[in-house]
Motif scaffolding. Sequence first.
Motif, PDB file in Angstrom:
ATOM      1  N   GLU A  13       0.864  -1.171   0.000  1.00  0.00           N
ATOM      2  CA  GLU A  13       0.000   0.000   0.000  1.00  0.00           C
ATOM      3  C   GLU A  13       0.906   1.227   0.000  1.00  0.00           C
ATOM      4  N   LEU A  14       1.092   1.822  -1.152  1.00  0.00           N
ATOM      5  CA  LEU A  14       1.994   2.962  -1.268  1.00  0.00           C
ATOM      6  C   LEU A  14       1.286   4.294  -1.056  1.00  0.00           C
ATOM      7  N   THR A  15      -0.022   4.292  -0.996  1.00  0.00           N
ATOM      8  CA  THR A  15      -0.727   5.564  -0.847  1.00  0.00           C
ATOM      9  C   THR A  15      -0.366   6.240   0.469  1.00  0.00           C
ATOM     10  N   LYS A  16      -0.184   5.450   1.554  1.00  0.00           N
ATOM     11  CA  LYS A  16       0.205   6.044   2.842  1.00  0.00           C
ATOM     12  C   LYS A  16       1.613   6.633   2.745  1.00  0.00           C
ATOM     13  N   ALA A  17       2.512   5.896   2.098  1.00  0.00           N
ATOM     14  CA  ALA A  17       3.883   6.382   1.947  1.00  0.00           C
ATOM     15  C   ALA A  17       3.912   7.652   1.101  1.00  0.00           C
ATOM     16  N   PHE A  18       3.128   7.685   0.046  1.00  0.00           N
ATOM     17  CA  PHE A  18       3.070   8.879  -0.799  1.00  0.00           C
ATOM     18  C   PHE A  18       2.513  10.065  -0.018  1.00  0.00           C
TER      19      PHE A  18
END
Length: 155
Positions: A13-18
């Motif tokens: 889940e990259l949305t949190k990192a972004f």
Amino acid sequence: MTTKQSQQFRKLELTKAFAVVDQIAAEKGIPSLTYPSPPATSADVVPIPSAPSTLAEAEAAENAKTTPVSLAKPLKPAKPKKLSMEDEEGAAAMQRLTIDLPSYLFKEIAQRGFDQNASAKYVILQALQNDRFTIKPEDMKKDGRRAKKETRHAA
């Protein structure tokens, strides 16, 4: 006999990192990142036609084309290369000669050219002339640099 089981990897889940990266960039005054666009939908994909299997199908497909499509710009014809290097005063045509010299001789030719405010070519031609080789006076240019062409300035 052993069987390999396929491992299931969990999806990242990259949305949190972004979101964290965007927050830090905003705090530090760093320009924001541009994320890649989502994959194209099937409506955006243009299918590639299959190749004709027979000669008759190929001829029919060729005849069905109504307008030719040009993808590349037409090439300009190449300029012919000058075979002889004549300068403005009408000096003799020049031929190129590449030779390997010992470094001490090369340094001495360069130093003599520097001392005489002349080119290395002039120093070599002068040595050949002193050894009774025929060299025309118009070919003996002390400064072998190319003359600058006149430029036209807009008034």
